[in-house]
Design an enzyme around this catalytic site. Structure first.
Site, PDB file in Angstrom:
ATOM      1  N   LYS A   1     -93.343  64.080  69.457  1.00  0.00           N
ATOM      2  CA  LYS A   1     -93.724  62.711  69.834  1.00  0.00           C
ATOM      3  C   LYS A   1     -93.589  61.844  68.585  1.00  0.00           C
ATOM      4  O   LYS A   1     -94.459  61.848  67.713  1.00  0.00           O
ATOM      5  CB  LYS A   1     -95.169  62.710  70.319  1.00  0.00           C
ATOM      6  CG  LYS A   1     -95.484  61.753  71.417  1.00  0.00           C
ATOM      7  CD  LYS A   1     -95.207  60.305  71.113  1.00  0.00           C
ATOM      8  CE  LYS A   1     -96.296  59.629  70.341  1.00  0.00           C
ATOM      9  NZ  LYS A   1     -95.918  58.369  69.720  1.00  0.00           N
TER      10      LYS A   1
ATOM     11  N   GLY B   1    -101.203  61.669  60.786  1.00  0.00           N
ATOM     12  CA  GLY B   1    -101.561  60.310  61.185  1.00  0.00           C
ATOM     13  C   GLY B   1    -102.955  59.985  60.686  1.00  0.00           C
ATOM     14  O   GLY B   1    -103.452  60.615  59.742  1.00  0.00           O
TER      15      GLY B   1
ATOM     16  N   GLU C   1    -102.830  66.534  59.212  1.00  0.00           N
ATOM     17  CA  GLU C   1    -102.597  65.841  57.929  1.00  0.00           C
ATOM     18  C   GLU C   1    -103.032  64.404  58.144  1.00  0.00           C
ATOM     19  O   GLU C   1    -102.379  63.654  58.881  1.00  0.00           O
ATOM     20  CB  GLU C   1    -101.098  65.860  57.578  1.00  0.00           C
ATOM     21  CG  GLU C   1    -100.529  67.242  57.334  1.00  0.00           C
ATOM     22  CD  GLU C   1    -100.834  67.775  55.958  1.00  0.00           C
ATOM     23  OE1 GLU C   1    -101.577  67.114  55.201  1.00  0.00           O
ATOM     24  OE2 GLU C   1    -100.328  68.859  55.633  1.00  0.00           O
TER      25      GLU C   1
ATOM     26  N   CYS D   1     -99.755  58.000  52.674  1.00  0.00           N
ATOM     27  CA  CYS D   1    -101.049  58.667  52.848  1.00  0.00           C
ATOM     28  C   CYS D   1    -101.690  58.996  51.508  1.00  0.00           C
ATOM     29  O   CYS D   1    -102.893  58.896  51.359  1.00  0.00           O
ATOM     30  CB  CYS D   1    -100.870  59.917  53.686  1.00  0.00           C
ATOM     31  SG  CYS D   1     -99.589  60.993  53.055  1.00  0.00           S
TER      32      CYS D   1
ATOM     33  N   GLU E   1    -109.487  53.432  53.889  1.00  0.00           N
ATOM     34  CA  GLU E   1    -108.033  53.395  53.695  1.00  0.00           C
ATOM     35  C   GLU E   1    -107.507  52.035  54.167  1.00  0.00           C
ATOM     36  O   GLU E   1    -107.828  51.599  55.272  1.00  0.00           O
ATOM     37  CB  GLU E   1    -107.393  54.521  54.517  1.00  0.00           C
ATOM     38  CG  GLU E   1    -105.894  54.611  54.321  1.00  0.00           C
ATOM     39  CD  GLU E   1    -105.274  55.751  55.128  1.00  0.00           C
ATOM     40  OE1 GLU E   1    -105.604  55.882  56.327  1.00  0.00           O
ATOM     41  OE2 GLU E   1    -104.452  56.484  54.568  1.00  0.00           O
TER      42      GLU E   1
HETATM   43  P1  NAD Z   1    -101.822  57.012  64.005  1.00  0.00           P
HETATM   44  O1  NAD Z   1    -102.917  58.003  63.941  1.00  0.00           O
HETATM   45  O2  NAD Z   1    -102.076  55.705  64.615  1.00  0.00           O
HETATM   46  O3  NAD Z   1    -100.569  57.615  64.781  1.00  0.00           O
HETATM   47  C1  NAD Z   1     -99.961  58.840  64.408  1.00  0.00           C
HETATM   48  C2  NAD Z   1     -99.214  59.385  65.604  1.00  0.00           C
HETATM   49  O4  NAD Z   1    -100.164  59.695  66.613  1.00  0.00           O
HETATM   50  C3  NAD Z   1     -98.231  58.406  66.244  1.00  0.00           C
HETATM   51  O5  NAD Z   1     -97.094  59.111  66.694  1.00  0.00           O
HETATM   52  C4  NAD Z   1     -99.007  57.874  67.429  1.00  0.00           C
HETATM   53  O6  NAD Z   1     -98.164  57.458  68.472  1.00  0.00           O
HETATM   54  C5  NAD Z   1     -99.786  59.110  67.849  1.00  0.00           C
HETATM   55  N1  NAD Z   1    -101.014  58.828  68.600  1.00  0.00           N
HETATM   56  C6  NAD Z   1    -101.704  57.674  68.712  1.00  0.00           C
HETATM   57  N2  NAD Z   1    -102.786  57.839  69.499  1.00  0.00           N
HETATM   58  C7  NAD Z   1    -102.789  59.135  69.884  1.00  0.00           C
HETATM   59  C8  NAD Z   1    -103.664  59.931  70.670  1.00  0.00           C
HETATM   60  N3  NAD Z   1    -104.758  59.427  71.219  1.00  0.00           N
HETATM   61  N4  NAD Z   1    -103.373  61.238  70.820  1.00  0.00           N
HETATM   62  C9  NAD Z   1    -102.281  61.781  70.240  1.00  0.00           C
HETATM   63  N5  NAD Z   1    -101.410  61.075  69.492  1.00  0.00           N
HETATM   64  C10 NAD Z   1    -101.666  59.770  69.307  1.00  0.00           C
HETATM   65  O7  NAD Z   1    -101.307  56.891  62.507  1.00  0.00           O
HETATM   66  P2  NAD Z   1    -100.204  55.891  61.965  1.00  0.00           P
HETATM   67  O8  NAD Z   1    -100.826  54.529  61.959  1.00  0.00           O
HETATM   68  O9  NAD Z   1     -98.911  56.127  62.652  1.00  0.00           O
HETATM   69  O10 NAD Z   1    -100.013  56.412  60.458  1.00  0.00           O
HETATM   70  C11 NAD Z   1    -100.828  56.014  59.429  1.00  0.00           C
HETATM   71  C12 NAD Z   1    -101.867  57.055  59.141  1.00  0.00           C
HETATM   72  O11 NAD Z   1    -101.264  58.322  58.934  1.00  0.00           O
HETATM   73  C13 NAD Z   1    -102.641  56.757  57.883  1.00  0.00           C
HETATM   74  O12 NAD Z   1    -103.997  57.033  58.083  1.00  0.00           O
HETATM   75  C14 NAD Z   1    -102.058  57.743  56.880  1.00  0.00           C
HETATM   76  O13 NAD Z   1    -102.896  58.046  55.807  1.00  0.00           O
HETATM   77  C15 NAD Z   1    -101.767  58.911  57.738  1.00  0.00           C
HETATM   78  N6  NAD Z   1    -100.750  59.772  57.119  1.00  0.00           N
HETATM   79  C16 NAD Z   1    -101.138  60.989  56.621  1.00  0.00           C
HETATM   80  C17 NAD Z   1    -100.208  61.803  55.989  1.00  0.00           C
HETATM   81  C18 NAD Z   1    -100.594  63.149  55.427  1.00  0.00           C
HETATM   82  O14 NAD Z   1     -99.717  63.964  55.169  1.00  0.00           O
HETATM   83  N7  NAD Z   1    -101.877  63.432  55.225  1.00  0.00           N
HETATM   84  C19 NAD Z   1     -98.888  61.377  55.864  1.00  0.00           C
HETATM   85  C20 NAD Z   1     -98.532  60.130  56.384  1.00  0.00           C
HETATM   86  C21 NAD Z   1     -99.477  59.335  57.025  1.00  0.00           C
END
Ligand code: NAD
Length: 501
Positions: A198, A251, A273, A307, A404
């Protein structure tokens, strides 16, 4: 090359990229490109122009069920399950070769979709390639061990087997879409798993071009399925799906928690992550000019949407004023602009939502009494541009220090002793990374031990390589991606006991 009018200048994009954007993109299920079952679509918005540049499908739960069934079939006795490790290895290498052949188009697509400077997108594609090549080599090297019983009386032959965990659900964020996908898929494919992906709804373009390369690589149909669409529907349904064996999510912490809860209901294995708010400690004995440049890079690269961005800065008292003065001057040299403009060093934020969220946090910093040293404004032109921003005189009670922001916003304060620096650094819900600038080897080792973070960078920012594990302490998640450590999360360990007497 064809010309495209942006709001700023005319820039050139390859004709193949224009043609790709012009198409309406479908889901990739069981090796076929198909529309969403209800015909749903999502508009793709270019953050530098706020204009629609393409259209992608929005998957339904029925589409997801179809994709999971295909992945299940391939895992449970299908063509993929019968390949030898060396055959899998060759296919992953073939996929990497195709990514390399199409690297320019992929970098352009990433820049158009995410907004990042093209040079940064090129680094992402290189990281993607490196990751597949690294994990390709593991396919033929994953193995269990033989062992001896320690206390159990009797005569046995005992050994372990490392078996692929099964169908892996992959959910990735929008900041490094293709590279994060590689982190998840590389290990899963090497281990012999099958996958349902996804991608992030706001930046799915490279995953869709990647789907075409998967098809071309000869990887059997159904091994990699890619379903674009909404996180709240297809993402949530994937995490809760009873026919997957593992979910690997990158995410935000809030979404990660809901993914984790859903997965646990089915005892689905999980890797999470999540977010970060990583501290950077600058000591008086460090190379200040080098640290100035790298601290800026650590928070302004990818417009701070990283992140493990070094987003909390702690500077030793005696050099605070000098260091902050240099950092502010250096920050003014960063050039805001569309990623496709050659001189841009920082692009827009990915979406209007992200822009509003970052501007809200900047306002909260002002309201809480932090000193705005540079930036702080949305740029007065089309696109989701926010100036590189630094707040000084912060304290750990402020929201901008604890939460964050995920934008180009650095929050700085002083410390006077090593102990105080560690206390301030560890006083946060996250624990993804921490950075130390110091020439004192003794201090570096002492602090590396006590900082609560999954990665500690010394005299550098965000060093990432496929051979070294990456992941978080505390609310930054659990499990590790990359390195041999990741292979444990895509395999089950089975212990075999053969009784000889
Ligand atoms: P997000 O949590 O909004 O979305 C991440 C993914 O989850 C997307 O594909 C989104 O469509 C999906 N998603 C959204 N709601 C969902 C649900 N209810 N159930 C399952 N999937 C769902 O995050 P974002 O805004 O895309 O990314 C930014 C965040 O990601 C920041 O907090 C960042 O720190 C984190 N991040 C962490 C790492 C790491 O390796 N630790 C790396 C990159 C980003």
């Amino acid at each position: 090359m064809v010309s495209t009018e942006s709001n700023f200048k005319t820039y050139q994009i390859p004709a193949t990229v224009s043609a790709f954007l012009a198409r309406t993109h479908q889901l990739f299920i069981d090796g076929q490109f198909i529309d969403a079952s209800d015909g749903g679509t999502v508009a793709v918005i270019e953050p530098s122009t706020t204009e629609q540049v393409s259209t992608i499908a929005s998957a339904t739960v029925a589409d997801l069920d179809k994709a999971v069934a295909a992945a299940r079939r391939e895992f449970d006795g299908g063509t993929w399950s019968q390949l030898t490790p060396l055959e899998r290895e060759a296919l992953i290498h073939r996929l990497a070769d195709l990514i390399e052949e199409n690297a320019t188009d992929l970098a352009y697509l990433e820049t158009i979709d995410v907004g990042k400077p093209l040079a940064e997108a090129e680094m992402d594609i290189q990281g993607t390639l490196d990751t597949y090549r690294y994990f390709a080599g593991w396919a033929s090297k994953i193995s269990g061990r033989s062992g001896e019983a320690a206390g159990l009386p009797g005569d046995y032959v005992t050994y372990t087997r490392k078996e692929p965990v099964g169908v892996v659900g992959v959910i990735v964020p929008w900041n490094f879409p293709l590279q994060t996908l590689a982190w998840k898929l590389g290990a899963a494919l090497a281990a012999g798993c099958t996958t349902v992906v996804k991608p992030p709804e706001v930046t799915s373009l490279t995953a869709l071009r990647f789907a075409e390369l998967v098809k071309e690589s000869g990887i059997p149909d159904g091994v990699v399925n890619i379903l674009t669409g909404k996180g709240s529907t297809v993402g949530a349904a994937l995490a809760a799906h009873q026919r997957i064996d593992k979910v690997t999510f990158t995410g935000s912490t809030n979404t990660g928690k809901s993914v984790g809860h859903a997965a646990l209901e089915n005892m689905t294995r999980m890797t999470l992550e999540l977010g970060g708010k990583s501290p950077v400690l600058v000591f008086a004995d460090s190379d200040l000019d080098k640290a100035v440049e790298e601290v800026a890079m650590g928070i302004f690269f990818n417009a701070g949407q990283i992140c493990d961005a070094g987003s909390r800065l702690y500077v030793e008292d005696g050099i605070y004023d000098e260091f902050m003065g240099k950092l502010v001057e250096h920050t003014k040299t960063w050039v805001l602009g569309p990623g496709l403009e050659a001189d841009s060093t920082i692009g827009p934020l990915v979406s209007e939502n992200q822009l509003n969220s970052v501007m809200g946090m900047i306002q909260s910093g002002i309201d809480e009494g932090a000193t705005l040293l540079v930036g702080g404004n949305r740029v007065d032109r089309t696109g989701y541009f926010v100036e590189p921003t630094i707040f000084g005189d912060c304290n750990n009670q402020m929201t901008i220090v604890q939460e964050e922001i995920f934008g180009p916003v650095l929050v700085a304060q002083r410390f006077s002793t090593d102990e105080q620096a560690v206390e301030l650094a560890n006083d946060n819900q996250y624990g993804l990374a921490a950075t130390i600038y110091s020439q004192n080897l003794n201090r570096v080792h002492r602090l590396s031990k006590v900082l609560k973070a999954g990665s500690v960078y010394v005299n550098a920012q965000s060093s990432i390589d496929p051979a070294m594990p990456f992941g978080g302490f505390k609310n930054s998640g659990f499990g590790r991606d990359l390195g041999p450590e990741q292979l444990d999360s895509v395999t089950e360990t089975k212990t075999v006991w053969i009784t000889l007497s």
